[in-house]
Design an enzyme around this catalytic site. Structure first.
Site, PDB file in Angstrom:
ATOM      1  N   HIS A  34      -3.588  25.326   8.318  1.00 48.86           N
ATOM      2  CA  HIS A  34      -2.834  25.742   7.129  1.00 48.86           C
ATOM      3  C   HIS A  34      -2.500  27.232   7.153  1.00 48.86           C
ATOM      4  O   HIS A  34      -3.003  27.998   6.324  1.00 48.86           O
ATOM      5  CB  HIS A  34      -3.651  25.417   5.876  1.00 48.86           C
ATOM      6  CG  HIS A  34      -3.997  23.975   5.730  1.00 48.86           C
ATOM      7  ND1 HIS A  34      -4.980  23.370   6.476  1.00 48.86           N
ATOM      8  CD2 HIS A  34      -3.487  23.017   4.912  1.00 48.86           C
ATOM      9  CE1 HIS A  34      -5.065  22.087   6.128  1.00 48.86           C
ATOM     10  NE2 HIS A  34      -4.171  21.856   5.177  1.00 48.86           N
ATOM     11  N   HIS A  74      -9.046  24.782   2.770  1.00 48.00           N
ATOM     12  CA  HIS A  74      -8.102  24.581   3.882  1.00 48.00           C
ATOM     13  C   HIS A  74      -7.600  25.909   4.441  1.00 48.00           C
ATOM     14  O   HIS A  74      -7.048  25.939   5.542  1.00 48.00           O
ATOM     15  CB  HIS A  74      -6.941  23.683   3.451  1.00 48.00           C
ATOM     16  CG  HIS A  74      -6.209  24.175   2.228  1.00 48.00           C
ATOM     17  ND1 HIS A  74      -6.736  24.046   0.964  1.00 48.00           N
ATOM     18  CD2 HIS A  74      -5.022  24.787   2.086  1.00 48.00           C
ATOM     19  CE1 HIS A  74      -5.889  24.558   0.092  1.00 48.00           C
ATOM     20  NE2 HIS A  74      -4.843  25.022   0.740  1.00 48.00           N
ATOM     21  N   ASN A 181       0.608  30.795  -5.531  1.00 47.80           N
ATOM     22  CA  ASN A 181       1.725  30.844  -4.578  1.00 47.80           C
ATOM     23  C   ASN A 181       2.795  29.797  -4.878  1.00 47.80           C
ATOM     24  O   ASN A 181       3.658  29.528  -4.049  1.00 47.80           O
ATOM     25  CB  ASN A 181       1.201  30.752  -3.130  1.00 47.80           C
ATOM     26  CG  ASN A 181       0.521  29.415  -2.850  1.00 47.80           C
ATOM     27  OD1 ASN A 181       0.746  28.425  -3.542  1.00 47.80           O
ATOM     28  ND2 ASN A 181      -0.318  29.388  -1.815  1.00 47.80           N
ATOM     29  N   LYS A 243       3.666  31.728  -0.773  1.00 53.23           N
ATOM     30  CA  LYS A 243       3.057  30.915   0.286  1.00 53.23           C
ATOM     31  C   LYS A 243       3.736  31.262   1.611  1.00 53.23           C
ATOM     32  O   LYS A 243       4.969  31.287   1.698  1.00 53.23           O
ATOM     33  CB  LYS A 243       3.225  29.429  -0.052  1.00 53.23           C
ATOM     34  CG  LYS A 243       2.313  28.527   0.764  1.00 53.23           C
ATOM     35  CD  LYS A 243       1.996  27.270  -0.012  1.00 53.23           C
ATOM     36  CE  LYS A 243       1.171  26.301   0.813  1.00 53.23           C
ATOM     37  NZ  LYS A 243       0.641  25.209   0.006  1.00 53.23           N
ATOM     38  N   GLU A 361     -20.844  16.769 -15.608  1.00 56.65           N
ATOM     39  CA  GLU A 361     -21.722  16.436 -14.477  1.00 56.65           C
ATOM     40  C   GLU A 361     -21.204  16.988 -13.154  1.00 56.65           C
ATOM     41  O   GLU A 361     -21.991  17.340 -12.272  1.00 56.65           O
ATOM     42  CB  GLU A 361     -21.915  14.915 -14.387  1.00 56.65           C
ATOM     43  CG  GLU A 361     -22.687  14.307 -15.559  1.00 56.65           C
ATOM     44  CD  GLU A 361     -21.858  14.134 -16.831  1.00 56.65           C
ATOM     45  OE1 GLU A 361     -20.607  14.286 -16.761  1.00 56.65           O
ATOM     46  OE2 GLU A 361     -22.441  13.859 -17.899  1.00 56.65           O
ATOM     47  N   ASP A 418     -28.144  -0.707 -25.105  1.00 60.07           N
ATOM     48  CA  ASP A 418     -26.999   0.208 -24.991  1.00 60.07           C
ATOM     49  C   ASP A 418     -25.842  -0.394 -24.192  1.00 60.07           C
ATOM     50  O   ASP A 418     -24.706   0.075 -24.267  1.00 60.07           O
ATOM     51  CB  ASP A 418     -27.431   1.536 -24.349  1.00 60.07           C
ATOM     52  CG  ASP A 418     -27.923   2.532 -25.395  1.00 60.07           C
ATOM     53  OD1 ASP A 418     -27.567   2.361 -26.583  1.00 60.07           O
ATOM     54  OD2 ASP A 418     -28.662   3.454 -25.023  1.00 60.07           O
ATOM     55  N   GLN A 422     -23.928   2.203 -20.038  1.00 57.30           N
ATOM     56  CA  GLN A 422     -25.028   3.162 -19.899  1.00 57.30           C
ATOM     57  C   GLN A 422     -25.989   2.791 -18.768  1.00 57.30           C
ATOM     58  O   GLN A 422     -26.989   3.473 -18.552  1.00 57.30           O
ATOM     59  CB  GLN A 422     -25.832   3.251 -21.208  1.00 57.30           C
ATOM     60  CG  GLN A 422     -24.980   3.340 -22.458  1.00 57.30           C
ATOM     61  CD  GLN A 422     -24.129   4.599 -22.467  1.00 57.30           C
ATOM     62  OE1 GLN A 422     -24.657   5.704 -22.441  1.00 57.30           O
ATOM     63  NE2 GLN A 422     -22.810   4.428 -22.463  1.00 57.30           N
TER      64      GLN A 422
END
Ligand code: TPP
Length: 623
Positions: A34, A74, A181, A243, A361, A418, A422
């Site tokens: 890249h 990258h 970019n 870029k 999370e 539940d 869950q």
């Protein structure tokens, strides 16, 4: 604004040019990579490393030194080139980019000493930066953490989970460099060059957000230097870039993402960059004030109590308190379920080492990875089902060989009322499939303690699965457990088969054992608390001693859990394996009723054991 000395500007321009040259050269040699993504960020990286960061190139992981996270992984050639400028990577090795014999992989991994956590799955680096910055603060280090993000990758929600956490924690030692970019992989980004929109977004999360021209070193240098510790907020430097900057005919063009320049075009681009060099020496590397920080002293482990009936999730919380007392590197994170996972006990005992990660999370796992890179031993907990949200962060943590510990509570249908949203029923499949992971599943309080202790000393990713309901004690406080071990809890010379279980189903298996023995059918019962690595030899020994018949029962979907682990272990040994697992979408209901309803309770085990005892066993048999 104090000006930036001409000499410094020219010297940084030279570094940036060399970073572009090496990125073009190495990707062309590799035939992939890249270069345009590297070129847009070359000025930002040159200024950050040579005008702002304080680091000791020989000790890049010292908590005393500043860290750099390449969230847009990258652009790896750019980072390899800057470490070549620092003398850590040999220039000739840059030509081995992406080759099997070199650690300069396509995207960076911690095989390299200056990479903390692998990147390349976009949207994760800022969470790692949050962990590194939190860790530095906890260690009393004045080091800063710089994270380079692509503009396209900020579409990932996990970026904003991290931004929110950094703002909430007032991480003044964290700097996000956003390389705006305008282009992503297959076309323009959502916001293109709308710098103000990025600025507003970071500001909304409590960041000090500034916009600059990302190719003007007279703007970049003051911006990266001014991002200081005493401002009470993290800093976002929103940089307008192009870029492929510096590569004529390719800069700002679509269709060049992830493409190396053909050799002739690369030669022309490199020649054009070379003629503009000022041939100035690089500025001296700015070293941290301190070489290292004092080590945290370990303490003796408080004794493990004799456990009565207890939920393993509760014992997990108590075990963390004890481990934390012994090992000051232990930190605990929790996704706003600390009163369910019982990590609140750790918060109460060691408040300065508890991190509330809130309901985010993915960021919790990325933060844990960053904390581990600062030398901490983070334990992160949530319901087992919610950890699957962070599957990709866990995958990257595994690739990185992060020393992180996860706990998933509320495993299986045994949580009861539940309902299925869950219930952790896929977590074993997720954690077992991670390379080099350890998966532990305790069935009583003592085993839960032992699993926490084992996790604390094992280097690498460990998952501990805990149960919601209380379970009776099985082991004395001094029982020894090991990663890769199992326990034979019931055995006689005439056992007709072996029941393998773990966690809640072990108790069902023990109840089934008593009933079966009462009916004249003795069976062996194994607590397979180490799901991965699994005790292959001991399982085979049990199979051989019990007529090559094995019954596995687990509170997990049939795919990817204990049953498949046992099958894989005894495969090719003519063992007839019958597998009881959850095979349909479960419903709310009383826990014990659900265990029977979904075929993993004591009644189902008795029925299956009787059928298996009568079944023929021959070559390659399976039930
Ligand atoms: C999670 C994820 N999705 C998709 C990709 C594939 N991908 C690699 S680079 C890229 C574009 C990145 O754009 P940006 O963040 O703006 O970086 P740039 O290369 O433009 O600097 C994409 C989609 C990835 N690596 N990770």
């Amino acid at each position: 604004m104090a000006g930036v000395a001409d000499g410094l500007v020219q010297s940084l321009e030279d570094i940036a040019a060399r970073l572009r040259i090496e990125s073009i050269r190495s990707t062309t040699a590799a035939g992939s990579g890249h270069p345009t993504s590297a070129a847009s960020a070359a000025d930002l990286v040159a200024a950050t490393f040579f005008a702002a960061m304080r680091l000791d190139p020989e000790h890049p992981r010292s908590p005393a030194g500043d860290r750099f996270v390449l969230s847009k992984g990258h652009a790896a050639p750019l980072i390899y080139a800057v470490w070549a400028e620092l003398g850590v990577v040999k220039r000739e090795e840059l030509g081995l980019l992406r080759r099997l014999e070199s650690d300069l992989e396509g995207h960076p991994t911690p095989r390299l000493p200056f990479i903390d956590v692998a990147t390349g799955s976009l949207g994760q680096g800022l969470s790692v930066g949050v962990g590194l910055a939190l860790g530095a603060r906890k260690l009393g280090s004045d080091a800063r953490v710089f994270v380079l993000l692509g503009d396209g990758e900020t579409a990932e929600g996990s970026v904003w989970e991290a931004a929110q956490m950094a703002g909430h924690e007032h991480l003044a030692n964290l700097v996000a460099l956003v390389d705006v970019n305008r282009l992503g992989q297959s076309g323009p980004t959502m916001l293109e060059h709308d710098l103000r929109a990025y600025q507003r977004r970071f500001a909304a999360f409590g960041w000090r957000a500034v916009t600059i021209d990302g190719h003007d070193l007279r703007q970049i240098v003051p911006a990266v230097r001014r991002a200081r510790l005493d401002r009470g907020a993290p800093t976002a430097i929103i940089a307008r870039t192009i870029k492929g900057q510096g590569i004529e005919g390719i800069a700002d063009q679509e269709g060049w993402h992830g493409k190396p320049l053909p050799p002739d075009a690369a030669g022309r681009a490199i020649a054009a960059l070379e003629v503009r060099l000022h041939h100035m020496p690089p500025p001296p590397v700015r070293k941290p004030a301190r070489r290292s920080l004092p080590r945290l002293p370990a303490q003796p482990t408080p004794p493990v109590p004799a456990y009565a009936e207890v939920a393993t999730r509760e014992a997990y919380g108590d075990a963390l308190v004890r481990l934390g007392a012994a090992d000051p590197r232990v930190l605990v994170l929790d996704g706003d379920v600390k009163n369910s996972t019982y990590t609140e006990r750790f918060r109460d005992a060691h408040p300065d080492r508890f991190i509330e990660a809130y309901i985010a999370e993915q960021n919790m796992v990325g933060t844990a990875a960053g904390l581990a890179a600062q030398g901490f031993v983070p334990f992160a907990a949530s319901f087992a089902c919610f950890l699957t949200r962070a599957a990709d962060q866990l995958r990257m943590a595994a690739i990185s060989r992060c020393n992180i510990k996860l706990c998933g509570s509320h495993a299986g249908v045994s949580i009861g009322e539940d309902g299925p949203s869950q219930m952790g029923l896929e977590d074993l499949a997720l954690f077992r499939s991670l390379p080099e992971s350890v998966v532990l599943y305790p069935a009583d309080g003592v085993a839960a303690e032992a699993c926490v202790q084992l996790a604390g000393v094992h280097r690498g990713l460990v998952y501990i699965r805990t149960t919601r309901m209380k379970t009776p004690p099985l082991y004395a406080a001094d029982e020894a457990f090991a990663v890769g071990g199992l326990k034979v809890l019931r055995a006689s010379a005439s056992d007709a088969l072996t029941i393998v279980a773990a966690g809640i189903t072990l108790h069902e298996a023990l109840a089934a054992h008593d009933e079966l023995v009462g009916h004249g059918l003795p069976v062996r019962v194994i607590d397979c608390y180490s799901v991965k690595p699994i005790a292959t030899e001991a399982l085979l020994e049990a199979a051989r001693a019990t007529g090559h018949r094995m019954l596995v029962v687990e509170d997990h979907y049939a795919e990817g859990g204990l049953g498949e682990a046992v099958r894989a272990a005894v495969a090719e040994n003519d063992v007839r394996v019958r597998h009881l697992a959850v095979r349909e979408i479960p419903h709310s209901g009383p826990p014990r009723t659900l265990l029977e309803r979904y075929g993993i309770g004591r009644g189902a085990i008795v029925t299956a054991a009787r059928a298996l005892a009568d079944a023929e066993v021959g070559a390659g048999t399976r039930a």
